[in-house]
Design a protein around this motif. Structure first.
Motif, mmCIF file in Angstrom:
data_model
loop_
_atom_site.group_PDB
_atom_site.id
_atom_site.type_symbol
_atom_site.label_atom_id
_atom_site.label_comp_id
_atom_site.label_asym_id
_atom_site.label_seq_id
_atom_site.Cartn_x
_atom_site.Cartn_y
_atom_site.Cartn_z
ATOM 1 N N TYR A 76 66.801 -25.164 12.227
ATOM 2 C CA TYR A 76 66.899 -25.941 10.982
ATOM 3 C C TYR A 76 68.254 -25.692 10.317
ATOM 4 O O TYR A 76 68.945 -26.630 9.891
ATOM 5 C CB TYR A 76 65.766 -25.569 10.032
ATOM 6 N N ALA A 77 68.636 -24.405 10.217
ATOM 7 C CA ALA A 77 69.899 -24.064 9.565
ATOM 8 C C ALA A 77 71.085 -24.688 10.297
ATOM 9 O O ALA A 77 72.021 -25.196 9.668
ATOM 10 C CB ALA A 77 70.053 -22.544 9.504
ATOM 11 N N ILE A 78 71.034 -24.669 11.620
ATOM 12 C CA ILE A 78 72.150 -25.213 12.406
ATOM 13 C C ILE A 78 72.204 -26.734 12.309
ATOM 14 O O ILE A 78 73.263 -27.322 12.056
ATOM 15 C CB ILE A 78 72.026 -24.763 13.876
ATOM 16 N N LEU A 79 71.075 -27.388 12.503
ATOM 17 C CA LEU A 79 71.032 -28.850 12.525
ATOM 18 C C LEU A 79 71.378 -29.474 11.179
ATOM 19 O O LEU A 79 72.006 -30.535 11.106
ATOM 20 C CB LEU A 79 69.654 -29.332 12.992
ATOM 21 N N PHE A 80 70.958 -28.784 10.094
ATOM 22 C CA PHE A 80 71.172 -29.357 8.769
ATOM 23 C C PHE A 80 72.275 -28.635 7.993
ATOM 24 O O PHE A 80 72.373 -28.744 6.774
ATOM 25 C CB PHE A 80 69.855 -29.362 7.988
#
Length: 361
Positions: free
Chosen positions: A112-116
């Protein structure tokens, strides 16, 4: 910074305990670090974990499947639905930063942190970095290490210490347990045996065999925390001279009672023994991922706070040899206790959070 910070601590107790310690600091001083709220993200199967029964903040439960075995081929499909639920929930809670404590269960939060494009921070508990740390280190803003990494790994970060829960931290930092041991006196030396929450048959059997030595039995008193699944088995095999306990929610009295600890070499147990200034006899779990327990034990031994026994059997020969060697030399235990305490960091939780969010303090 507005929004919330999320701590992904959902694997084993070794990931959960330091995650809860970080949550304690953030929950108490959340505005100081520029956030509005803090959450823990953990597996549903951990609902009975003692550290999560009375958590310092809201726990968000998920049920992402474990990778491996026959599910490997269809894993992306099994992962997708809970991951979509995670995305929607994190958006709703305005998650702006993620702290990954390691283990497969932290994968949804990290992705989640990487994608967003949220801020990602990692905590690595062991001397051998886990797969999560190795794979996602390049995506993280900062990484905090509990112990120095072995030489073969080159990952940028800061060695701070393993975050420790408040309820485990001693009232005063000293080595009173071993300062009262003196040569020439009939002191009883208390040996605390820890096999982890699931127990360790090898350790239990080794201790019972060790107690058959009359010199050991006359000098040492043993307290075994067997793990609930091995309690009856160990109790039935004991001759009654050892104190047999299945599990303890409150470990502080046990650490305060002990002069020596015999244990596996998971990062959490090591950190807790260090803050109590305890000498250790470490018997690493030989099948741990990447043999990380062996490297943890080797590091603590190299610093002078422990002796390691690398064995897959319950042969007590080496343990008996060590204990007999210490029987009339309490100065060894005192010196090891001083070293143990010097390696500890009781403020690791606060220092880790400050390191991650220092630009916001």
């Amino acid at each position: 910074m507005s929004g919330s910070v999320l701590i992904a601590a959902g694997g084993t107790g070794g990931h959960i305990s330091p995650g809860v310690a970080l949550a304690e600091v953030l929950a108490e001083k959340i505005s100081n670090f520029g956030f509005e709220a803090v959450y823990l993200h953990s597996l549903v199967r951990n609902k009975d974990n003692p550290d999560l029964l009375n958590p310092p903040c809201t726990v968000l439960w998920h049920n992402v499947p474990q990778l491996g075995g026959l599910k490997t081929i269809i894993y992306p499909f099994l992962f997708l639905f809970p991951f979509i639920k995670t995305i929607l929930l994190f958006h709703k809670l305005k998650v702006r930063a993620v702290i990954g404590m390691g283990g497969y269960s932290s994968l949804p939060s990290i992705l989640y942190a990487i994608l967003f494009r949220k801020q990602l921070y990692l905590c690595e508990q062991n001397c051998v970095p886990g797969k999560i740390t190795r794979i996602f280190a390049k995506f993280s803003k900062k990484i905090a290490f509990s112990f120095p990494l072995t030489e073969e790994y080159s990952i940028s970060g800061k060695t701070i210490g393993n975050p420790i829960r408040k309820r485990v931290i001693p009232e005063t930092l000293n080595i009173r347990q071993n300062e009262n041991l003196h040569e020439g006196k009939k002191n009883t030396v208390n040996v605390l045996v820890l096999g982890g929450s699931q127990g360790a048959r090898q350790l239990n059997q080794m201790i019972l065999k060790t107690m058959e030595n009359p010199e050991i039995a006359s000098k040492y008193k043993f307290r075994l925390l067997t793990g609930t699944s091995l309690y009856e088995e160990t109790k039935n095999k004991s001759d009654g001279n050892a104190e047999i306990i299945s599990y303890a929610n409150d470990m502080k009295p046990n650490y305060e009672w002990a002069n020596i600890v015999v244990a596996r070499s998971g990062a959490g147990v090591l950190a807790e023994c260090l803050v109590f200034g305890l000498p250790m006899i470490l018997i690493p779990y030989p099948y741990a991922a990447d043999n990380h327990q062996k490297e943890n034990a080797n590091y603590i031994e190299s610093q002078g706070a422990a002796v390691s026994i690398h064995s897959t059997s319950d042969d007590p020969t080496r343990l008996v040899q060590i204990l007999l060697g210490w029987k009339d030399h309490s100065e060894i235990l005192r010196e090891m206790g001083h070293t143990s305490l010097s390696l500890s960091n009781v403020n690791a939780a606060y220092q880790t959070v400050s390191y991650f969010f220092s630009d916001k303090v």
